[in-house]
Design a protein around this motif. Structure first.
Motif, PDB file in Angstrom:
ATOM      1  N   MET A  10       0.828  -1.225   0.000  1.00  0.00           N
ATOM      2  CA  MET A  10       0.000   0.000   0.000  1.00  0.00           C
ATOM      3  C   MET A  10       0.854   1.264   0.000  1.00  0.00           C
ATOM      4  O   MET A  10       0.489   2.276  -0.590  1.00  0.00           O
ATOM      5  CB  MET A  10      -0.932   0.005   1.222  1.00  0.00           C
ATOM      6  N   SER A  11       2.007   1.196   0.693  1.00  0.00           N
ATOM      7  CA  SER A  11       2.840   2.402   0.774  1.00  0.00           C
ATOM      8  C   SER A  11       3.404   2.761  -0.603  1.00  0.00           C
ATOM      9  O   SER A  11       3.712   3.917  -0.871  1.00  0.00           O
ATOM     10  CB  SER A  11       3.963   2.201   1.786  1.00  0.00           C
ATOM     11  N   LYS A  12       3.484   1.765  -1.483  1.00  0.00           N
ATOM     12  CA  LYS A  12       4.008   2.030  -2.842  1.00  0.00           C
ATOM     13  C   LYS A  12       3.002   2.796  -3.682  1.00  0.00           C
ATOM     14  O   LYS A  12       3.319   3.294  -4.748  1.00  0.00           O
ATOM     15  CB  LYS A  12       4.341   0.707  -3.536  1.00  0.00           C
ATOM     16  N   MET A  13       1.767   2.872  -3.177  1.00  0.00           N
ATOM     17  CA  MET A  13       0.720   3.507  -3.984  1.00  0.00           C
ATOM     18  C   MET A  13       0.860   5.018  -4.062  1.00  0.00           C
ATOM     19  O   MET A  13       0.110   5.690  -4.756  1.00  0.00           O
ATOM     20  CB  MET A  13      -0.659   3.126  -3.443  1.00  0.00           C
TER      21      MET A  13
ATOM     22  N   ASN B 278      -5.201   4.033  -8.064  1.00  0.00           N
ATOM     23  CA  ASN B 278      -5.615   3.753  -6.693  1.00  0.00           C
ATOM     24  C   ASN B 278      -7.047   3.257  -6.632  1.00  0.00           C
ATOM     25  O   ASN B 278      -7.370   2.332  -5.897  1.00  0.00           O
ATOM     26  CB  ASN B 278      -5.495   5.040  -5.851  1.00  0.00           C
ATOM     27  N   LEU B 279      -7.890   3.904  -7.427  1.00  0.00           N
ATOM     28  CA  LEU B 279      -9.305   3.499  -7.469  1.00  0.00           C
ATOM     29  C   LEU B 279      -9.432   2.076  -7.996  1.00  0.00           C
ATOM     30  O   LEU B 279     -10.176   1.262  -7.445  1.00  0.00           O
ATOM     31  CB  LEU B 279     -10.084   4.427  -8.401  1.00  0.00           C
ATOM     32  N   ARG B 280      -8.676   1.784  -9.050  1.00  0.00           N
ATOM     33  CA  ARG B 280      -8.741   0.455  -9.648  1.00  0.00           C
ATOM     34  C   ARG B 280      -8.333  -0.609  -8.621  1.00  0.00           C
ATOM     35  O   ARG B 280      -8.962  -1.637  -8.485  1.00  0.00           O
ATOM     36  CB  ARG B 280      -7.828   0.395 -10.878  1.00  0.00           C
ATOM     37  N   ASP B 281      -7.288  -0.292  -7.857  1.00  0.00           N
ATOM     38  CA  ASP B 281      -6.826  -1.199  -6.817  1.00  0.00           C
ATOM     39  C   ASP B 281      -7.869  -1.416  -5.732  1.00  0.00           C
ATOM     40  O   ASP B 281      -8.114  -2.541  -5.288  1.00  0.00           O
ATOM     41  CB  ASP B 281      -5.579  -0.590  -6.174  1.00  0.00           C
TER      42      ASP B 281
END
Ligand code: COA
Length: 258
Positions: free
Chosen positions: A67-70, A78-81
């Motif tokens: 998550m921190s890589k986002m 981000n939304l897609r994830d």
């Protein structure tokens, strides 16, 4: 699969999160594997699924390294994830089989979310739960509908806002957990649930589960047609006829496991 172990023993599928070095935190790979499995169920005569975690703990939630890589992701990425994550929880929540959660160690963040999408949760006496996202500056967003459905708004307000960890005993009191036992006895408790479930009709179980999802939170008058239609269909279904006849003929119905 690399992050998920799936083993079937007769009518029972054992699905285990298999990233023990990071306490079964879920990254993109585990999310994809769990979603693929859940969306393909039921297969090969499976009638019950048991979800557990390898190693010391059930699940430490989202992989914080991943998550921190986002930070480098666009809003759309981000939304897609997040949508992929939501799809995983939805697929598990809507599984047409009973899903039993076996929680030991900890169920934190999305790990508590996984417990929330199980139909029956059996937890070790010393297991720790928590909607800990706020401690990390994030929020339990994707899991919120499932968690609130289980623990109610009042407990959700306290637990989402404080991010506090809480005991299996408390989890049971608020409806996130259904039974607790010493860790060594978890499998025996789960086996008892499995045996019980295998004496109920598979189609009736799937129908009851879907009905709960449809009816929950709505006014009786608003769902009267849905509920009447549901029972009318079941009465004349092969299972309904077999179940009622078996009772009257004092024999076990065809689906009854010995
Ligand atoms: N994401 C990524 N890595 C995680 C993780 C997570 N959510 N939770 C644990 N890990 C990693 C740790 O960084 C550690 O890695 P290292 O061996 O390279 O140092 C390893 O897993 C073991 O963690 P550790 O804390 O030493 O294990 P533990 O058995 O003592 O405690 C937990 C287990 C789950 C109680 C503890 O790791 C924890 O509190 N994790 C954070 C959970 C959380 O807040 N999740 C919310 C996510 S939204």
């Amino acid at each position: 699969m690399a992050s998920l172990t799936v083993l079937q023993a007769g009518p029972v599928v054992y699905v285990s999160l298999d990233r023990p070095l990071v306490r079964n935190a879920f990254n993109e790979e585990l999310i994809t594997e769990l979603t693929t499995w859940a969306e393909a169920v039921p297969s090969d005569g499976a009638r019950v699924a048991v979800l557990s975690g390898e190693g010391k703990t059930f699940c430490a939630g989202a992989d914080l390294m991943w998550m921190s890589k986002m930070l480098g992701y666009s809003h759309e990425d981000n939304l897609r994830d997040a949508e992929a994550l939501a799809r995983m929880f939805r697929a598990l929540n809507d599984l047409p089989l009973p899903l039993i959660g076996r929680v030991h160690g900890a169920a934190l963040g999305g790990g508590a979310g996984l417990a929330a999408v199980c139909d029956i949760v059996v937890a070790a006496d010393d297991a720790v739960f928590g909607f800990t996202e706020a401690k990390l500056g994030i929020i339990p967003a994707v899991i919120s509908p499932f968690a609130i459905a289980k623990v109610g708004e009042s407990a959700a307000r306290e637990l989402f806002l404080t991010g506090a960890r809480f005991s299996a005993k408390r989890a049971r009191r608020i409806g996130l957990v259904h039974a607790t036992a010493a860790e060594n006895d978890l499998d025996a408790v789960i086996d008892a649930y499995v045996r019980e479930l295998l004496t109920s009709a598979p189609g009736a179980i799937a129908g009851a589960k879907a009905l709960i999802a449809e009816v929950s939170g709505r006014k009786p008058a608003d769902v009267a047609t849905i509920t009447a239609r549901a029972i009318a269909q079941r009465r004349v279904s092969a299972e309904g006829q077999e179940g009622m006849r078996a009772f009257l003929e004092k024999r076990r119905p065809g689906w009854h496991a010995d």
